[in-house]
Design a protein around this motif. Structure first.
Motif, PDB file in Angstrom:
ATOM      1  N   ASN A 103       0.772  -1.256   0.015  1.00 23.78           N
ATOM      2  CA  ASN A 103      -0.110  -0.029   0.054  1.00 23.78           C
ATOM      3  C   ASN A 103       0.879   1.241  -0.086  1.00 23.78           C
ATOM      4  OD1 ASN A 103      -3.076   0.647   0.254  1.00 23.78           O
ATOM      5  ND2 ASN A 103      -2.061   1.990   1.486  1.00 23.78           N
ATOM      6  N   ARG A 104       0.555   2.078  -0.718  1.00 23.47           N
ATOM      7  CA  ARG A 104       1.179   3.356  -0.827  1.00 23.47           C
ATOM      8  C   ARG A 104       1.400   4.204   0.500  1.00 23.47           C
ATOM      9  NH1 ARG A 104      -1.765   7.586  -4.494  1.00 23.47           N
ATOM     10  NH2 ARG A 104      -3.219   7.160  -2.783  1.00 23.47           N
ATOM     11  N   SER A 105       0.550   4.225   1.474  1.00 23.12           N
ATOM     12  CA  SER A 105       0.367   4.756   2.481  1.00 23.12           C
ATOM     13  C   SER A 105       0.716   3.564   3.671  1.00 23.12           C
ATOM     14  CB  SER A 105      -0.367   5.603   2.925  1.00 23.12           C
ATOM     15  OG  SER A 105      -1.916   5.083   2.883  1.00 23.12           O
ATOM     16  N   SER A 106       1.230   3.892   4.973  1.00 17.05           N
ATOM     17  CA  SER A 106       1.738   2.761   5.688  1.00 17.05           C
ATOM     18  C   SER A 106       0.485   2.295   6.727  1.00 17.05           C
ATOM     19  CB  SER A 106       2.796   3.359   6.407  1.00 17.05           C
ATOM     20  OG  SER A 106       2.622   4.415   7.290  1.00 17.05           O
ATOM     21  N   ALA A 107      -0.528   3.447   7.090  1.00 18.45           N
ATOM     22  CA  ALA A 107      -1.529   3.342   7.908  1.00 18.45           C
ATOM     23  C   ALA A 107      -2.342   2.004   7.553  1.00 18.45           C
ATOM     24  CB  ALA A 107      -2.532   4.365   8.304  1.00 18.45           C
ATOM     25  N   PRO A 108      -3.070   1.679   6.402  1.00 23.45           N
ATOM     26  CA  PRO A 108      -3.765   0.470   6.246  1.00 23.45           C
ATOM     27  C   PRO A 108      -2.947  -0.629   6.382  1.00 23.45           C
ATOM     28  CG  PRO A 108      -3.929   2.244   4.653  1.00 23.45           C
ATOM     29  CD  PRO A 108      -2.938   2.815   5.308  1.00 23.45           C
ATOM     30  N   LEU A 109      -1.716  -0.452   6.062  1.00 28.24           N
ATOM     31  CA  LEU A 109      -0.733  -1.876   6.213  1.00 28.24           C
ATOM     32  C   LEU A 109      -0.659  -2.169   7.522  1.00 28.24           C
ATOM     33  CD1 LEU A 109       2.173  -1.391   3.534  1.00 28.24           C
ATOM     34  CD2 LEU A 109       0.651  -3.110   3.659  1.00 28.24           C
ATOM     35  N   GLU A 110      -0.407  -1.345   8.548  1.00 27.36           N
ATOM     36  CA  GLU A 110      -0.400  -1.627   9.846  1.00 27.36           C
ATOM     37  C   GLU A 110      -1.509  -2.243  10.309  1.00 27.36           C
ATOM     38  OE1 GLU A 110       0.978   1.989  11.248  1.00 27.36           O
ATOM     39  OE2 GLU A 110       2.915   1.954  10.233  1.00 27.36           O
ATOM     40  N   MET A 111      -2.846  -1.331   9.910  1.00 29.42           N
ATOM     41  CA  MET A 111      -4.154  -2.082  10.352  1.00 29.42           C
ATOM     42  C   MET A 111      -4.216  -3.507   9.919  1.00 29.42           C
ATOM     43  SD  MET A 111      -6.628   1.358   9.552  1.00 29.42           S
ATOM     44  CE  MET A 111      -8.135   0.272   9.954  1.00 29.42           C
ATOM     45  N   ALA A 112      -3.725  -3.914   8.524  1.00 31.61           N
ATOM     46  CA  ALA A 112      -4.104  -5.105   8.087  1.00 31.61           C
ATOM     47  C   ALA A 112      -3.171  -5.841   9.059  1.00 31.61           C
ATOM     48  CB  ALA A 112      -3.808  -4.897   6.701  1.00 31.61           C
ATOM     49  N   LEU A 113      -2.177  -5.664   9.122  1.00 28.59           N
ATOM     50  CA  LEU A 113      -1.009  -6.748   9.836  1.00 28.59           C
ATOM     51  C   LEU A 113      -1.556  -6.876  11.327  1.00 28.59           C
ATOM     52  CD1 LEU A 113       2.681  -5.568   9.362  1.00 28.59           C
ATOM     53  CD2 LEU A 113       1.488  -7.843   9.127  1.00 28.59           C
ATOM     54  N   LYS A 114      -2.015  -5.969  11.862  1.00 27.27           N
ATOM     55  CA  LYS A 114      -2.507  -6.023  13.374  1.00 27.27           C
ATOM     56  C   LYS A 114      -3.799  -6.820  13.243  1.00 27.27           C
ATOM     57  CE  LYS A 114      -1.675  -2.401  16.588  1.00 27.27           C
ATOM     58  NZ  LYS A 114      -2.052  -0.937  16.734  1.00 27.27           N
ATOM     59  N   SER A 115      -4.526  -6.738  12.377  1.00 26.63           N
ATOM     60  CA  SER A 115      -5.887  -7.308  12.533  1.00 26.63           C
ATOM     61  C   SER A 115      -5.768  -8.880  12.019  1.00 26.63           C
ATOM     62  CB  SER A 115      -6.977  -6.634  11.677  1.00 26.63           C
ATOM     63  OG  SER A 115      -6.884  -6.538  10.265  1.00 26.63           O
ATOM     64  N   GLY A 116      -4.429  -9.335  11.458  1.00 28.47           N
ATOM     65  CA  GLY A 116      -4.130 -10.537  11.006  1.00 28.47           C
ATOM     66  C   GLY A 116      -4.910 -10.598   9.409  1.00 28.47           C
ATOM     67  N   ALA A 117      -4.964  -9.508   8.835  1.00 33.63           N
ATOM     68  CA  ALA A 117      -5.479  -9.580   7.290  1.00 33.63           C
ATOM     69  C   ALA A 117      -4.488  -9.920   6.507  1.00 33.63           C
ATOM     70  CB  ALA A 117      -6.407  -8.429   7.021  1.00 33.63           C
ATOM     71  N   ILE A 118      -3.552  -9.776   6.810  1.00 35.22           N
ATOM     72  CA  ILE A 118      -2.178 -10.189   5.655  1.00 35.22           C
ATOM     73  C   ILE A 118      -1.152 -10.979   6.758  1.00 35.22           C
ATOM     74  CG2 ILE A 118      -2.460  -8.130   4.116  1.00 35.22           C
ATOM     75  CD1 ILE A 118      -0.350  -6.581   5.575  1.00 35.22           C
ATOM     76  N   HIS A 119      -0.177 -11.507   6.088  1.00 34.16           N
ATOM     77  CA  HIS A 119       0.762 -12.384   6.839  1.00 34.16           C
ATOM     78  C   HIS A 119       1.904 -11.326   6.883  1.00 34.16           C
ATOM     79  CE1 HIS A 119      -1.098 -15.890   5.349  1.00 34.16           C
ATOM     80  NE2 HIS A 119      -1.011 -16.289   6.436  1.00 34.16           N
ATOM     81  N   GLU A 120       2.059 -10.536   5.718  1.00 34.86           N
ATOM     82  CA  GLU A 120       3.111  -9.652   5.898  1.00 34.86           C
ATOM     83  C   GLU A 120       2.974  -8.224   5.006  1.00 34.86           C
ATOM     84  OE1 GLU A 120       6.241 -12.105   3.492  1.00 34.86           O
ATOM     85  OE2 GLU A 120       6.683 -10.067   3.048  1.00 34.86           O
ATOM     86  N   ALA A 121       3.520  -7.131   5.504  1.00 39.42           N
ATOM     87  CA  ALA A 121       3.478  -5.911   4.554  1.00 39.42           C
ATOM     88  C   ALA A 121       4.739  -5.845   3.630  1.00 39.42           C
ATOM     89  CB  ALA A 121       3.643  -4.767   5.728  1.00 39.42           C
ATOM     90  N   GLY A 122       4.456  -6.095   2.057  1.00 38.57           N
ATOM     91  CA  GLY A 122       5.241  -6.308   1.490  1.00 38.57           C
ATOM     92  C   GLY A 122       5.776  -4.987   0.890  1.00 38.57           C
ATOM     93  N   THR A 123       6.851  -5.234  -0.288  1.00 41.94           N
ATOM     94  CA  THR A 123       7.322  -4.062  -0.868  1.00 41.94           C
ATOM     95  C   THR A 123       7.457  -4.347  -2.438  1.00 41.94           C
ATOM     96  OG1 THR A 123       9.768  -4.791  -1.325  1.00 41.94           O
ATOM     97  CG2 THR A 123       9.240  -3.538   0.845  1.00 41.94           C
ATOM     98  N   ILE A 124       8.056  -3.678  -3.422  1.00 41.99           N
ATOM     99  CA  ILE A 124       7.778  -4.183  -4.852  1.00 41.99           C
ATOM    100  C   ILE A 124       8.578  -5.457  -5.003  1.00 41.99           C
ATOM    101  CG2 ILE A 124       7.286  -1.790  -5.769  1.00 41.99           C
ATOM    102  CD1 ILE A 124      10.330  -1.743  -6.388  1.00 41.99           C
ATOM    103  N   HIS A 125       9.365  -5.832  -3.985  1.00 38.36           N
ATOM    104  CA  HIS A 125      10.275  -6.834  -4.213  1.00 38.36           C
ATOM    105  C   HIS A 125       9.472  -8.064  -3.864  1.00 38.36           C
ATOM    106  CE1 HIS A 125      13.848  -4.795  -5.284  1.00 38.36           C
ATOM    107  NE2 HIS A 125      13.792  -4.049  -4.280  1.00 38.36           N
ATOM    108  N   SER A 126       8.372  -7.801  -3.131  1.00 37.28           N
ATOM    109  CA  SER A 126       7.642  -9.204  -2.917  1.00 37.28           C
ATOM    110  C   SER A 126       6.977  -9.864  -4.100  1.00 37.28           C
ATOM    111  CB  SER A 126       6.349  -8.907  -2.102  1.00 37.28           C
ATOM    112  OG  SER A 126       6.974  -7.938  -0.872  1.00 37.28           O
ATOM    113  N   LEU A 127       6.917  -8.819  -5.045  1.00 31.43           N
ATOM    114  CA  LEU A 127       6.340  -9.152  -6.372  1.00 31.43           C
ATOM    115  C   LEU A 127       7.144 -10.411  -7.042  1.00 31.43           C
ATOM    116  CD1 LEU A 127       5.738  -5.521  -7.959  1.00 31.43           C
ATOM    117  CD2 LEU A 127       3.938  -7.129  -7.107  1.00 31.43           C
TER     118      LEU A 127
END
Lengths: 276, 276
Positions: free
Chosen positions: A31-55
């Motif tokens: 995600n462009r901004s970090s807040a949704p990523l942090e929310m997603a991580l905290k709520s267990g909606a994603i395993h990890e916050a990625g970067t373009i290298h995750s592609l």
């Protein structure tokens, strides 16, 4: 599979949560901004916050940004996506982005399968996302020349995530139908609630008001983009609608009860023929 | 009380069934044709099929016919109604019938309290009636000069039958609000489903289509009368709506993204201010 979701708004967030709830795939959020990523991580909606290298190790990429941003993301980062990867999207218009995404898929070697999940809420952003947003929702797939194998993989996953009816279409057919089924109703609702009577409706309204006005709470930045990216089809639907409105208006103005009845009957028969 | 219901369509039939289910009043039905009366008797929705002589011992009369027919019924039969009786109606417009019904009440000596139960279905006739049609429905009352005692009696009974919010209004305010909350949505829905795309919507549609098109299945004989009886207010609402549609259309046509956003934002803010 490693599944990278680009854009954690209501749709991307719901994909993430549904993947977590209904599959064992690894879910990586970008995600462009970090807040949704942090929310997603905290709520267990994603395993990890990625970067373009995750592609680089992605088996599937789900583009869940605004339409033009999805194309831009692939233009900038497509070279990071491996050839065995399937890229799909979630945009509400197809004609203005699918040909470009198809070309980029050809250039970078991955597969692109266009998708439009017909689901949403009157709210937006990650906080409105929901693991069960897609339960029984319709999904429109525009294969845009992708292999049967790639399309079937998307269909299979979509069923697991809860989608009901899945329709295969072309970008042009999709955009013509969406102009009618989704874009026009949002414009009607928006125009409707601007009546000076609207703020005082309580006590005088029932189901008709509630239903017609429901989608007037609109994310104006997203929808203005969707409208302009489907301008030709949308203006055609608006004009047909306005003609039909004018016919009813004229009949009322002329006290022509027979003509009003004739027009209303035509509409009733359309609904009845559909079994609605 | 002896309660006479005139007209056993969906509304009159639902009044009858609700009175049977929730009260101990005696329910007498009057209807022009005999089939609904027989159905109502058989299904236990009324205690007896009445005649105009049933009016002579009525404590309350509920007029549930088309608007103009309600006035005509009282013109022809008002002399049978005793002075202690309360006459009420169920018409969706008030300005064109309430003054006349008020005058007739004065002439014959009974009380008239206008009512508009905000309830219905996409079907009509006695077979669509339902003892619980009015549960939590809004009711608009136009007292038209009736005594507080008479109005309170109507309110009391309405609460027992399940009505939720009860609003006291004037015929003019009622008609202005109804043009917006009910009549315009029915016209929008009817104009909307005439798009050539409509018969093919399945697989391409979701909640927006469903909600906007819902009320397009309309009883054209009743609604053409309602539209014409509220012509001035309705045309004014249609024209405001068309102006607002045209503004959005123009902004799309000019590719003016900022203006589209501004208009959509205005609509969103109206809904948000209402907490919707």
């Amino acid at each position: 599979m490693n599944i990278v979701i680009v854009g954690l708004g209501i749709i991307g967030g719901s994909y993430a949560k549904a993947l977590m709830k209904y599959t064992d795939h690894r879910v990586i959020g970008i995600n462009r901004s970090s807040a949704p990523l942090e929310m997603a991580l905290k709520s267990g909606a994603i395993h990890e916050a990625g970067t373009i290298h995750s592609l680089e190790t992605a088996d599937m990429v789900i583009l869940a940004t605004y339409p033009a941003a999805a194309v831009k993301f692939i233009q900038n980062n497509g070279s990071n996506i491996p050839p065995n990867c399937i890229v799909t999207d979630a945009a509400g218009i197809k004609g203005s982005i699918c040909p470009e995404l198809k070309d980029l898929a050809g250039k970078f070697g991955f597969s692109f399968v266009g998708c439009h999940p017909m689901a949403g809420k009157e709210k937006s952003g990650f906080s409105a996302s929901d693991a069960d947003l897609f339960q029984k929702a319709s999904l429109i797939i525009t294969p845009c020349g992708a292999s049967e194998k790639a399309v079937n993989k998307v269909i299979e996953l979509s069923k697991v995530l809860g989608f009901g009816k899945i329709t295969i279409s072309t970008p042009r057919e999709h955009d013509r139908m969406i102009a009618f089924t989704s874009q026009l109703p949002h414009i009607l609702a928006s125009a409707y609630v601007l009546s000076p009577q609207c703020p005082n409706h309580k006590g005088f309204s029932a189901g008709s008001y509630r239903d017609v006005s429901r989608v007037a709470s609109i994310n104006e930045k997203l929808w203005s983009e969707l409208f302009l990216e489907n301008k030709e089809m949308l203006l055609s639907e608006i004009d047909m609608f306005m003609d039909n409105m004018n016919n009813i208006r004229k009949a009322i103005d002329k006290n022509d009860k027979e003509e009003i009845e004739r027009l209303l009957k035509k509409s009733r028969e359309v609904k009845e023929a559909l079994g609605e």
